[in-house]
Design a protein around this motif. Structure first.
Motif, mmCIF file in Angstrom:
data_model
loop_
_atom_site.group_PDB
_atom_site.id
_atom_site.type_symbol
_atom_site.label_atom_id
_atom_site.label_comp_id
_atom_site.label_asym_id
_atom_site.label_seq_id
_atom_site.Cartn_x
_atom_site.Cartn_y
_atom_site.Cartn_z
ATOM 1 N N GLU A 48 -2.946 4.487 3.160
ATOM 2 C CA GLU A 48 -2.735 3.671 1.963
ATOM 3 C C GLU A 48 -1.249 3.431 1.726
ATOM 4 O OE1 GLU A 48 -5.231 2.180 0.577
ATOM 5 O OE2 GLU A 48 -6.507 3.222 2.019
ATOM 6 N N ASP A 49 -0.444 4.463 1.956
ATOM 7 C CA ASP A 49 1.008 4.298 1.839
ATOM 8 C C ASP A 49 1.519 3.321 2.894
ATOM 9 O OD1 ASP A 49 1.057 6.139 -0.228
ATOM 10 O OD2 ASP A 49 1.539 7.830 1.080
ATOM 11 N N ALA A 50 0.973 3.438 4.105
ATOM 12 C CA ALA A 50 1.383 2.543 5.185
ATOM 13 C C ALA A 50 1.017 1.097 4.856
ATOM 14 C CB ALA A 50 0.725 2.963 6.494
ATOM 15 N N ARG A 51 -0.163 0.911 4.295
ATOM 16 C CA ARG A 51 -0.588 -0.441 3.931
ATOM 17 C C ARG A 51 0.365 -1.038 2.892
ATOM 18 N NH1 ARG A 51 -6.507 -2.876 2.320
ATOM 19 N NH2 ARG A 51 -5.735 -4.680 1.169
ATOM 20 N N ALA A 52 0.710 -0.266 1.869
ATOM 21 C CA ALA A 52 1.616 -0.767 0.825
ATOM 22 C C ALA A 52 2.981 -1.098 1.415
ATOM 23 C CB ALA A 52 1.752 0.270 -0.288
ATOM 24 N N PHE A 53 3.472 -0.213 2.293
ATOM 25 C CA PHE A 53 4.779 -0.459 2.907
ATOM 26 C C PHE A 53 4.756 -1.709 3.779
ATOM 27 C CE2 PHE A 53 7.306 -0.227 6.776
ATOM 28 C CZ PHE A 53 8.582 -0.226 6.229
ATOM 29 N N LEU A 54 3.760 -1.807 4.672
ATOM 30 C CA LEU A 54 3.722 -2.928 5.601
ATOM 31 C C LEU A 54 3.496 -4.256 4.893
ATOM 32 C CD1 LEU A 54 1.674 -1.304 8.517
ATOM 33 C CD2 LEU A 54 4.109 -1.899 8.523
ATOM 34 N N GLU A 55 2.697 -4.251 3.836
ATOM 35 C CA GLU A 55 2.496 -5.487 3.091
ATOM 36 C C GLU A 55 3.806 -5.959 2.459
ATOM 37 O OE1 GLU A 55 -0.265 -7.455 -0.414
ATOM 38 O OE2 GLU A 55 -0.818 -5.507 0.449
ATOM 39 N N THR A 56 4.549 -5.023 1.866
ATOM 40 C CA THR A 56 5.846 -5.374 1.277
ATOM 41 C C THR A 56 6.828 -5.822 2.352
ATOM 42 O OG1 THR A 56 5.537 -3.800 -0.529
ATOM 43 C CG2 THR A 56 7.793 -4.509 -0.082
ATOM 44 N N PHE A 57 6.869 -5.090 3.438
ATOM 45 C CA PHE A 57 7.801 -5.379 4.533
ATOM 46 C C PHE A 57 7.581 -6.779 5.099
ATOM 47 C CE2 PHE A 57 8.788 -5.299 9.102
ATOM 48 C CZ PHE A 57 10.103 -4.862 9.083
ATOM 49 N N TYR A 58 6.334 -7.097 5.447
ATOM 50 C CA TYR A 58 6.064 -8.389 6.066
ATOM 51 C C TYR A 58 6.085 -9.529 5.056
ATOM 52 C CZ TYR A 58 5.245 -6.483 10.677
ATOM 53 O OH TYR A 58 5.421 -5.887 11.903
#
Length: 208
Positions: A189-199
């Motif tokens: 879930e943390d990875a999803r939030a990070f990657l969504e913001t990043f991309y």
């Protein structure tokens, strides 16, 4: 690849499924070179001669797994739709790839091991179906960029980066969990939030 005669019994189909499931465990843990038919047969609860009735070799089992995996692996990329909103279509692709790492870690490691070894068993698929699909989606991404709807960047390397940032969570699962000291899957879930913001930031045409 046809592994059985045209007329197969329910037990034969069940045994093929058992063999492929066991082989997935063995190959993803040991790689192709480290895996043996004896290990696969033991994991499947079958004798080696019984296993060889269904598959003539270790390579035949490996190819069967990889061929099925390639189709599954391409599906998230196929779902990028030309009529969608570009940033959302690509964010959706990122999330689908991350979810695959969560749901199919063994399959991801199987594919990664094959690539590290030079892809001797699936190079035709990489140079054929996969390359064609990446080129198709790259043309679409360039069209969106030309229309000012995406930040300008090389589309194929954008796709490579999505593979790298999402599949990392399956292929390097032990490292991720070791650093984060987590035994559950909250980090996805943390990875999803990070990657969504990043991309989202990277793809925003106002930032490009």
């Amino acid at each position: 690849m046809d592994t059985l005669p045209p007329r197969t019994t329910r037990i034969q189909k069940k045994n093929v499924s058992r063999i492929l499931e066991a082989a997935l465990d063995v190959f993803s843990a040991n790689g192709f070179r480290g895996a043996t038919l004896e290990q696969i047969a033991r994991a499947a609860g079958l004798s080696k001669p019984n296993l060889l009735y269904y598959f003539p070799s270790k390579e035949a089992i490996h190819v069967e797994l990889l061929s099925g995996l390639m189709s599954t692996w391409l599906d998230p990329l196929r779902l990028i739709h030309p009529s969608g909103e570009p940033v959302e279509e690509l964010i959706g692709y990122v999330i689908r790839k991350l979810e695959m790492s969560r749901q199919f870690p063994r399959e991801s490691r199987l594919f990664a091991n094959e690539i590290v070894q030079g892809a001797p068993r699936i190079m035709p698929l990489i140079e054929g179906e996969l390359r064609e699909l990446v080129e198709e989606k790259s043309i679409l991404i360039r069209r969106w960029q030309d229309a000012g709807r995406l930040a300008r960047m090389e589309p194929r390397h954008l796709i490579f980066s999505i593979w790298a940032t999402t599949q990392h969570y399956a292929d390097f699962d032990v490292q991720v969990r070791g650093i984060l000291s987590e035994e559950d899957e909250r980090h996805f879930e943390d990875a999803r939030a990070f990657l969504e913001t990043f991309y989202r930031n990277a793809l925003d045409p106002a930032r490009g």
